[in-house]
Design a protein around this motif. Structure first.
Motif, mmCIF file in Angstrom:
data_model
loop_
_atom_site.group_PDB
_atom_site.id
_atom_site.type_symbol
_atom_site.label_atom_id
_atom_site.label_comp_id
_atom_site.label_asym_id
_atom_site.label_seq_id
_atom_site.Cartn_x
_atom_site.Cartn_y
_atom_site.Cartn_z
ATOM 1 N N HIS A 103 24.910 25.431 20.289
ATOM 2 C CA HIS A 103 26.369 25.143 20.222
ATOM 3 C C HIS A 103 26.592 23.556 20.364
ATOM 4 O O HIS A 103 27.374 23.239 19.440
ATOM 5 N N THR A 104 25.891 22.725 20.640
ATOM 6 C CA THR A 104 25.850 21.439 20.636
ATOM 7 C C THR A 104 25.719 20.816 18.940
ATOM 8 O O THR A 104 26.419 20.253 18.281
ATOM 9 N N LEU A 105 24.700 21.520 18.500
ATOM 10 C CA LEU A 105 23.945 21.236 17.230
ATOM 11 C C LEU A 105 25.006 21.858 16.116
ATOM 12 O O LEU A 105 25.423 21.126 15.120
ATOM 13 N N GLU A 106 25.564 23.081 16.404
ATOM 14 C CA GLU A 106 26.478 23.395 15.576
ATOM 15 C C GLU A 106 27.807 22.405 15.605
ATOM 16 O O GLU A 106 28.537 22.276 14.405
ATOM 17 N N GLY A 107 28.076 21.939 16.633
ATOM 18 C CA GLY A 107 29.244 20.989 16.697
ATOM 19 C C GLY A 107 28.777 19.528 15.878
ATOM 20 O O GLY A 107 29.857 19.297 15.199
ATOM 21 N N TRP A 108 27.678 19.422 16.124
ATOM 22 C CA TRP A 108 27.411 18.209 15.044
ATOM 23 C C TRP A 108 27.485 18.167 13.637
ATOM 24 O O TRP A 108 27.884 17.419 13.052
ATOM 25 N N PHE A 109 27.081 19.742 13.232
ATOM 26 C CA PHE A 109 26.780 19.917 11.957
ATOM 27 C C PHE A 109 28.169 20.197 11.536
ATOM 28 O O PHE A 109 28.453 19.520 10.469
ATOM 29 N N GLU A 110 29.147 20.832 12.099
ATOM 30 C CA GLU A 110 30.612 20.904 11.572
ATOM 31 C C GLU A 110 31.062 19.221 11.531
ATOM 32 O O GLU A 110 31.838 19.028 10.354
ATOM 33 N N GLY A 111 30.935 18.619 12.427
ATOM 34 C CA GLY A 111 31.771 17.397 12.429
ATOM 35 C C GLY A 111 31.068 16.492 11.084
ATOM 36 O O GLY A 111 31.603 15.666 10.405
ATOM 37 N N TYR A 112 29.774 16.743 10.811
ATOM 38 C CA TYR A 112 28.868 15.815 9.783
ATOM 39 C C TYR A 112 29.343 16.384 8.451
ATOM 40 O O TYR A 112 29.858 15.296 7.586
ATOM 41 N N VAL A 113 29.825 17.556 8.238
ATOM 42 C CA VAL A 113 30.198 17.992 6.935
ATOM 43 C C VAL A 113 31.751 17.716 7.002
ATOM 44 O O VAL A 113 32.160 17.410 5.636
ATOM 45 N N LEU A 114 32.328 17.718 8.069
ATOM 46 C CA LEU A 114 33.807 17.299 7.866
ATOM 47 C C LEU A 114 33.950 15.936 7.569
ATOM 48 O O LEU A 114 35.065 15.252 7.250
ATOM 49 N N THR A 115 33.068 14.978 7.622
ATOM 50 C CA THR A 115 32.940 13.588 7.259
ATOM 51 C C THR A 115 32.336 13.291 5.872
ATOM 52 O O THR A 115 32.230 12.393 5.416
ATOM 53 N N GLY A 116 32.253 14.538 5.035
ATOM 54 C CA GLY A 116 31.784 14.323 3.643
ATOM 55 C C GLY A 116 30.147 14.258 3.499
ATOM 56 O O GLY A 116 29.972 13.990 2.430
ATOM 57 N N ARG A 117 29.712 14.894 4.616
ATOM 58 C CA ARG A 117 28.115 14.776 4.288
ATOM 59 C C ARG A 117 27.425 16.265 4.184
ATOM 60 O O ARG A 117 28.326 17.078 4.138
#
Length: 325
Positions: A103-117
């Motif tokens: 769940h931590t990894l999924e949160g990181w991933f979602e935040g990463y794509v939401l910043t354009g990456r």
């Protein structure tokens, strides 16, 4: 989050065809599909060292994706000690986000794509359920963002690779059997969810390239990490994946051997061959015919009125034939 889509730039991708497995005849050689794709992802990372990360629990190597470490190690923010140089692939500038907390990894991933990456997430099939609720929330947000809030620019897709499948019967087979995550995915909007079931390495390469180029989706890819028989040349794989579904009817005999690490295709082909041989020799059930249809894009099985990837009634009947009345 509005800026994420505006800041997004497409990935610079190598040609996935360059990583193809050579297949002279269907079902004659074995490879790990995820190992083959790992070399493609390694070079995706090398070309995008400021905009692409790989996420996963402590299973990157177990999932046969360890070739990625040739491009970058695991993110490590603490002090580096001499004993850390033991092949653990830790790096203060690492781009592999690895932690035993899905769940931590999924949160990181979602935040990463939401910043354009961009990113890519892998997990065992039995444990991807840990992010069920997080997937639900992102899919719902994505649906509203895509259909109702037009000023939000598209963001990169969430790409989830599911490995270690229900078909595996290893020492921990029972605890690692749970294909139910796909139930969760199919319950969400057809506007934002995609499920791909690549049957071999060349198909997985084609699917991975397609998913990394996409935006505003959650792409779920199911591909076992174990070595399996390879069926399609790269040209045939691209065609098959583009269509999403197709008839497999090769004149070449398929190996009849089976073992613990199996798959539906590996089990069905020998039985199909035996059935045809028995029917021919016994001259019985001559009106019964068997057709092997392989599905890459699961949503091709839906009506086109219910899913953008669905088939018309005519297409469906052309593959599966009309039921006798």
């Amino acid at each position: 989050m509005r800026m994420g889509g505006l800041l997004r730039r497409p990935l610079e991708l190598p040609d996935f065809r360059d990583y193809a497995v050579k297949v002279s005849k269907p079902g004659q050689v074995e490879y790990s599909s995820t190992d083959v794709t790992a070399h493609f992802l390694r070079d995706v990372m090398r070309k995008n060292m400021t905009s692409f990360r790989v996420f996963g629990p402590d299973e990157t190597a177990s999932n046969k994706l360890d070739a990625i470490y040739e491009a970058s190690g695991k993110t490590w923010m603490e002090e580096m000690l001499p004993e850390d140089l033991d092949g653990g692939f830790l790096a203060n500038d690492g781009r592999v986000m690895e932690m035993l907390s899905e769940h931590t990894l999924e949160g990181w991933f979602e935040g990463y794509v939401l910043t354009g990456r961009h990113g890519f997430f892998s997990s065992y099939e039995a444990f991807v359920h840990i992010i069920d609720s997080m997937f639900n929330q992102h899919a719902k947000w994505l649906e509203k963002s895509k259909l109702e809030i037009r000023w939000r620019a598209p963001v990169s897709s969430i790409n989830l690779l599911i490995t270690s499948l229900v078909w595996r019967q290893d020492h921990n087979g029972f605890t690692h059997q749970d294909p139910g995550f796909l139930d969760v995915v199919t319950n969400k909007s057809p506007e934002v969810t995609r499920i791909y079931l690549p049957p071999d390495a060349n198909c997985l390469l084609s699917v991975a390239d397609h998913c990394l180029r996409s935006s505003n989706y959650v792409n779920v890819i199911v591909a076992d990490k174990a070595p399996h028989l390879q069926y399609l040349t790269m040209e045939a794989a691209v065609e098959h994946c583009t269509k999403g579904i197709g008839i497999w009817d090769w004149p070449a005999p398929m190996p009849a051997r089976s073992r613990m690490r199996s798959s539906p295709a590996r089990e069905i082909f020998p039985r199909q061959r035996r059935w045809r041989r028995w029917r021919s020799c016994a001259s019985v059930c001559t009106d019964v015919k068997i057709r092997f249809i392989n599905v890459v894009d699961l949503f091709r099985l839906m009506p086109d009125s219910e899913h953008p990837h669905g088939m018309s009634d005519r297409e469906f009947d052309g593959l599966f034939r009309k039921a006798a009345r």
